[in-house]
Design a protein around this motif. Structure first.
Motif, PDB file in Angstrom:
ATOM      1  N   SER A  40       0.928  -0.979   0.320  1.00  0.00           N
ATOM      2  CA  SER A  40       0.402   0.556   0.266  1.00  0.00           C
ATOM      3  C   SER A  40       0.976   1.271   0.462  1.00  0.00           C
ATOM      4  O   SER A  40       1.463   1.053   0.358  1.00  0.00           O
ATOM      5  CB  SER A  40      -0.368   0.220   1.779  1.00  0.00           C
ATOM      6  N   VAL A  41       0.606   2.471  -0.010  1.00  0.00           N
ATOM      7  CA  VAL A  41       1.124   3.560   0.079  1.00  0.00           C
ATOM      8  C   VAL A  41       1.136   3.954   1.855  1.00  0.00           C
ATOM      9  O   VAL A  41      -0.050   4.023   2.204  1.00  0.00           O
ATOM     10  CB  VAL A  41      -0.057   4.907  -1.123  1.00  0.00           C
ATOM     11  N   PRO A  42       2.083   4.093   1.755  1.00  0.00           N
ATOM     12  CA  PRO A  42       2.524   4.209   3.752  1.00  0.00           C
ATOM     13  C   PRO A  42       1.632   5.636   4.068  1.00  0.00           C
ATOM     14  O   PRO A  42       1.634   7.088   2.593  1.00  0.00           O
ATOM     15  CB  PRO A  42       4.002   4.173   3.813  1.00  0.00           C
ATOM     16  N   ARG A  43       1.086   5.380   5.157  1.00  0.00           N
ATOM     17  CA  ARG A  43       0.134   7.104   5.812  1.00  0.00           C
ATOM     18  C   ARG A  43       0.891   7.260   7.245  1.00  0.00           C
ATOM     19  O   ARG A  43       0.940   6.336   7.826  1.00  0.00           O
ATOM     20  CB  ARG A  43      -1.223   6.520   6.080  1.00  0.00           C
ATOM     21  N   VAL A  44       0.956   8.162   7.723  1.00  0.00           N
ATOM     22  CA  VAL A  44       1.923   9.010   8.409  1.00  0.00           C
ATOM     23  C   VAL A  44       0.920   9.898   9.421  1.00  0.00           C
ATOM     24  O   VAL A  44      -0.035  10.352   8.510  1.00  0.00           O
ATOM     25  CB  VAL A  44       3.259  10.071   8.289  1.00  0.00           C
ATOM     26  N   ARG A  45       0.342   9.744  10.647  1.00  0.00           N
ATOM     27  CA  ARG A  45      -0.521  10.599  10.559  1.00  0.00           C
ATOM     28  C   ARG A  45      -0.350  10.310  12.550  1.00  0.00           C
ATOM     29  O   ARG A  45       0.173   9.709  12.848  1.00  0.00           O
ATOM     30  CB  ARG A  45      -2.364   9.618  10.968  1.00  0.00           C
ATOM     31  N   GLU A  46      -0.817  11.057  13.066  1.00  0.00           N
ATOM     32  CA  GLU A  46      -0.720  11.395  14.298  1.00  0.00           C
ATOM     33  C   GLU A  46      -2.511  10.760  14.651  1.00  0.00           C
ATOM     34  O   GLU A  46      -3.185  11.365  14.488  1.00  0.00           O
ATOM     35  CB  GLU A  46      -0.735  12.852  15.010  1.00  0.00           C
ATOM     36  N   ALA A  47      -2.092   9.840  16.064  1.00  0.00           N
ATOM     37  CA  ALA A  47      -2.988   9.350  16.125  1.00  0.00           C
ATOM     38  C   ALA A  47      -3.043   9.088  17.522  1.00  0.00           C
ATOM     39  O   ALA A  47      -2.158   9.141  18.402  1.00  0.00           O
ATOM     40  CB  ALA A  47      -4.008   7.907  15.254  1.00  0.00           C
ATOM     41  N   ARG A  48      -4.051   9.263  18.216  1.00  0.00           N
ATOM     42  CA  ARG A  48      -4.309   8.556  20.146  1.00  0.00           C
ATOM     43  C   ARG A  48      -4.431   7.164  19.437  1.00  0.00           C
ATOM     44  O   ARG A  48      -4.656   6.730  18.366  1.00  0.00           O
ATOM     45  CB  ARG A  48      -5.475   9.564  20.628  1.00  0.00           C
ATOM     46  N   LEU A  49      -3.823   6.553  21.012  1.00  0.00           N
ATOM     47  CA  LEU A  49      -4.229   4.651  21.078  1.00  0.00           C
ATOM     48  C   LEU A  49      -5.832   5.573  20.541  1.00  0.00           C
ATOM     49  O   LEU A  49      -5.904   4.081  20.346  1.00  0.00           O
ATOM     50  CB  LEU A  49      -3.476   4.748  22.470  1.00  0.00           C
ATOM     51  N   ASP A  50      -6.469   4.912  21.544  1.00  0.00           N
ATOM     52  CA  ASP A  50      -7.956   5.405  21.454  1.00  0.00           C
ATOM     53  C   ASP A  50      -8.413   4.560  20.127  1.00  0.00           C
ATOM     54  O   ASP A  50      -9.286   4.189  20.545  1.00  0.00           O
ATOM     55  CB  ASP A  50      -8.296   5.693  22.646  1.00  0.00           C
TER      56      ASP A  50
END
Lengths: 205, 122
Positions: A40-50
């Motif tokens: 896949s095309v990699p995705r970077v994101r800011e995410a909370r664990l929940d």
């Protein structure tokens, strides 16, 4: 909404570095199974664990999942979680010659091995881009045969729930149902180090 | 006349890295595309003598671009530049008419021999 953890440029750099790591990982698993791997095309994101549960459910639309975790440390540190859909795993077991006789212990063993191949190759590619070396801990099963909601349960110690960076990558065997997702989690208190590493990378070309 | 070079990659960073790896004295007119559809549009406008093509892109990917180019009587040099380092990926694109497969991360040392071999740079 928190201030962005990475600048746009740092984010693009991380994505491209992850892309190279993913390519290496793809080649490694293609070698193990002798099958072509779709990346896949990699995705970077800011995410909370929940919000991870939701993300994982979107990546692997299966009801039962198993996840393997591996920590990494060095100039940057964090944790990689490889999530497998269990239907695809049966397919994988067949491919590896286990047939229907795969017992739970063998299954875990198989997934730990596959995860280790993926994670080592991926982190190797990433470390090379960052001109550094990363050590990887032994893989362990984070959760076995659980619904997506059970993956990141209360027992799991979060690196830091408040705003980790997550890099998502998907692998799929072309002629099989096997698919897995790699989630690289960078804890919030390690973001300074990754920022510096990315800036050095950006300055190097 | 300057050669038209089209750089196709969904990652702006990857496009930047590639453009920096091109021979500095090469007389070219560079265009960029962020996906396969944009790439084909530029090609059809006659703006692509040489295409540097990424494989994994959202929307129309590199394989899709090669397929369409083959159908439309491929009239340009396509150099695939990809992080997908599976031997099969290379075989596939070479069968689809690419002249070369360059592994990411790209740098001048990797590109120059390819460009020389096909005489696009002298």
């Amino acid at each position: 909404m928190n201030a962005a953890l990475l600048t746009e440029e740092q984010n693009e750099a991380l994505q491209e570095i992850a892309n190279i790591g993913m390519g290496r990982a793809g080649r490694s698993i293609a070698g193990v199974f002798d099958e072509f791997v779709e990346l896949s095309v990699p995705r970077v994101r800011e995410a909370r664990l929940d919000s991870l549960t939701e993300a994982v459910a979107g990546l692997i639309p299966e009801e039962t999942l198993t996840a393997v975790r591996q920590g990494f440390f060095g100039r940057v540190r964090g944790e990689v979680i490889v999530v497998f859909g269990m239907n695809g795993c049966r397919d994988l077991a067949g491919l590896m010659g286990y047939g229907d006789s795969l017992v739970a212990a063998d299954e875990d063993e198989l997934l730990l091995d596959v995860a280790n191949v993926i994670v080592s190759a991926c982190l190797g590619g990433i470390a090379e881009q960052l001109s550094t070396e990363l050590s990887v801990s032994a893989p362990s099963v984070l959760a076995s045969h659980v619904p997506p909601a059970g993956l990141f349960g209360a027992t799991r110690e979060a690196p830091d729930g408040s705003g980790a960076l997550i890099v998502e990558v998907n692998f799929r065997l072309e002629r099989h149902s096997f698919a897995c997702s790699l989630l690289m989690m960078l804890p919030a208190d390690g973001v300074g180090a990754i920022r510096q590493a990315l800036d050095d990378f950006l300055a190097s070309f | 006349m300057a050669l038209s070079v089209l750089v196709v990659d969904d990652s702006p960073m990857a496009r930047k890295m590639l453009i920096k790896s091109l021979p500095p004295d090469w007389d070219i007119d560079i265009r960029q595309a962020g996906n396969g559809h944009e790439a084909l549009a530029a090609y059809r406008e006659g703006r692509a003598d040489v295409i540097f093509l990424d494989l994994n892109m959202p929307g129309l990917d590199g394989y899709g671009v090669l397929e369409t180019l083959q159908r439309e009587d491929l009239n340009c040099f396509v150099i695939v530049v990809s992080a997908d380092v599976q031997p099969q990926a290379r075989e596939r694109v070479m069968q689809m008419g690419a002249i070369a497969f360059v592994q990411k991360p790209v740098d001048a040392a990797k590109l120059e021999p390819v460009l020389r071999e096909y005489g696009v740079v002298v």
